[in-house]
Design an enzyme around this catalytic site. Structure first.
Site, short mmCIF file in Angstrom:
data_model
loop_
_atom_site.label_atom_id
_atom_site.label_comp_id
_atom_site.label_asym_id
_atom_site.label_seq_id
_atom_site.Cartn_x
_atom_site.Cartn_y
_atom_site.Cartn_z
N THR A 88 0.77 -1.11 0.00
CA THR A 88 -0.13 0.02 0.03
C THR A 88 0.91 1.27 -0.03
O THR A 88 2.02 0.90 0.60
CB THR A 88 -0.77 0.02 1.20
OG1 THR A 88 -1.67 -1.22 1.15
CG2 THR A 88 -1.60 1.36 1.54
N GLY A 126 -1.37 -2.37 6.10
CA GLY A 126 -1.21 -3.33 6.88
C GLY A 126 -2.32 -4.14 6.58
O GLY A 126 -3.19 -4.13 5.64
#
Lengths: 315, 315
Positions: free
Chosen positions: A182, A234
């Protein structure tokens, strides 16, 4: 006294170990991070707003195939790319987000358009793409997102019924090897305004229109001049359930914690529930900053006044 | 000492005025709320978990065409129904949510399946429907959601480029007449566990896959045994930007506020940004509860031990 303009970025967190990295690839990652930092910082240096700085930095990361966002997005189980992004302005608390878009070159740019040019915060799927088409946001063919590397990542696990949390140097080998690709940025501009943005391709082999924390205001992204700007990376489900980005803000606002202590407390809390689940980058309006994560590594960097970009991978 | 089992529900908030209501319709609304309360309460009375109680109550509201969720969902600009729902378990902090589903009879039931039978929190669009099909969740034809009344609500504004915040007794006449149709429930069971659930059809004439706060954990729904269970209804964008449900929890956890004070503080905060934007129902683990809203009315009700359901519409 120089203005405390500053930008932090991340490119994902996880089981990133020196043993799995080549020197050449490490340089590529650091170069990618440096380019994004420099692009975002230049906006701030020119007197531009933090909102534009985070959008600019995230766009550079989205355009880099090394990172799981934009061009480098992983494949879903259906061999598509479904991307999510969000952005928030700490001055106005305005926000924009998109989820499940498949043909947008820079999802963070679309998120900013949603914030600025719609009455809404979150647009999804084909509807978001229609909005993009009618608002001059660049769309691309799905082939733009194709890479043999990502395709092999999918092929390695497509029959496993596992969504891979993975984004990294080699094809993932299992759950022991968690990596969360990400990208995100937080910035502080010369006027003291904070902003945050996050963008992702999500999980390799994801199914059922799964959306993680990246487009969720309060979970993956939050910005408020009174407290902080946060971008997370995450295990999205954990970050949603613990409302991670806003939790950091609340610990500062309601419990009087410093930015660093608030970040540590929240990562410590989610670590108990989900070890090695990711991390955050965060910045407050006085220029204090934090990189906090419970994984062995997080691609990350910082750029501040009259300094070169600084980038790190391991703890 | 009797257990403090308790359930609260809402059926939307807004400019609900006696002058726009007939006595017959008022009875219908109150009957609908009472049926939902009774169904949810019976789960608690039989010793069942709060999670099942809130799902049960919300399902009854979803099946009632008076409320903008499930069967009574409003039309999108494309003459479809796109529904959102979420549910959260205060004991485990597990959560499930769906956004933009079109053919699910009870979106809250699908949200619970996502929580229990997937590794994910949020599934969207056609992907969520595929998950439903493979997990035994009841799907229906789009005609199930059709009503002439809702269709006329759409026709009245389809050319206005406005998404109507509206769900009410007559075709909306403009922005002065804001009504936010959404349903939700919070409950406390005999074991002291809290749960919350929210479900909505969103905004009449909504476009571009717009998603509001109802499926967003922390915004429209939150539950945590340590603090509270919250379900919100209102201008979803405001509730997302202010992370309303989790903000109430944080004020209790970090600032030591009572449930009632925390709800008042958060509604007061959003009222400054967006007057008459909605409300919340909330419950803590000791059985304290709150109905807090900045609109003239909110369809709402409460049922607790050995009492009949109590329902209210106006302030």
């Amino acid at each position: 006294m120089p203005e405390p303009i500053k930008i932090l970025i991340h490119g994902g967190a996880g089981t990133i170990l020196p043993s799995a990295m080549t020197p050449e690839l490490e340089i590529q990652y650091k170069n990618g991070l440096s380019q994004a930092l420099t692009a975002g910082y230049n906006v701030l240096k020119d007197g531009g707003p933090s909102l534009l700085a985070v959008e600019t930095a995230v766009k550079v990361l989205e355009d880099n195939p090394l990172f799981n966002a934009g061009k480098g997005s992983v494949f879903t189980h259906d061999k598509r790319h479904e991307m999510d992004a969000s952005i928030m302005d700490g001055k106005t608390l305005k926000a924009g987000a998109v989820a499940g878009v498949t043909n947008i070159k820079n999802p963070v740019n679309l998120a900013l358009k949603v914030m600025r040019e719609s009455d809404n915060v979150l647009l999804t799927g084909e509807g978001a793409e229609k909005f993009a088409a009618s608002h001059g946001v660049k769309q691309v063919e799905s082939s733009y997102f194709y890479s043999e590397f990502r395709y092999q990542q999918l092929m390695a696990i497509i029959d496993t019924h596992k969504a891979q949390l993975d984004h990294n140097v080699k094809v993932a080998v299992g759950e022991d090897n968690k990596k969360f690709g990400t990208v995100g940025a937080v910035a502080l501009d010369k006027d003291g305004n904070l902003a945050a943005a996050t963008s992702t391709g999500g999980l390799t082999n994801k199914k059922f229109g799964r959306v993680g924390d990246s487009p969720i205001i309060g979970a993956g992204t939050y910005a408020n001049n009174e407290t902080c700007a946060v971008s997370a990376t995450g295990q999205g489900e954990t970050f949603i359930r613990y409302v991670v980005a806003y939790d950091i803000s609340c610990l500062m606002a309601y419990k009087g914690l410093s930015l660093a202590d608030a970040c540590r407390e929240v990562i410590s809390k989610i670590d108990k529930a989900d070890p090695e689940c990711g991390g955050v980058i965060a910045l407050d309006a006085r220029g204090n900053f934090a990189f906090e994560f419970n994984t062995p590594g997080m691609y990350r960097g910082l750029m501040q006044q009259d300094e070169n970009p600084e980038c790190w991978i391991y703890r």
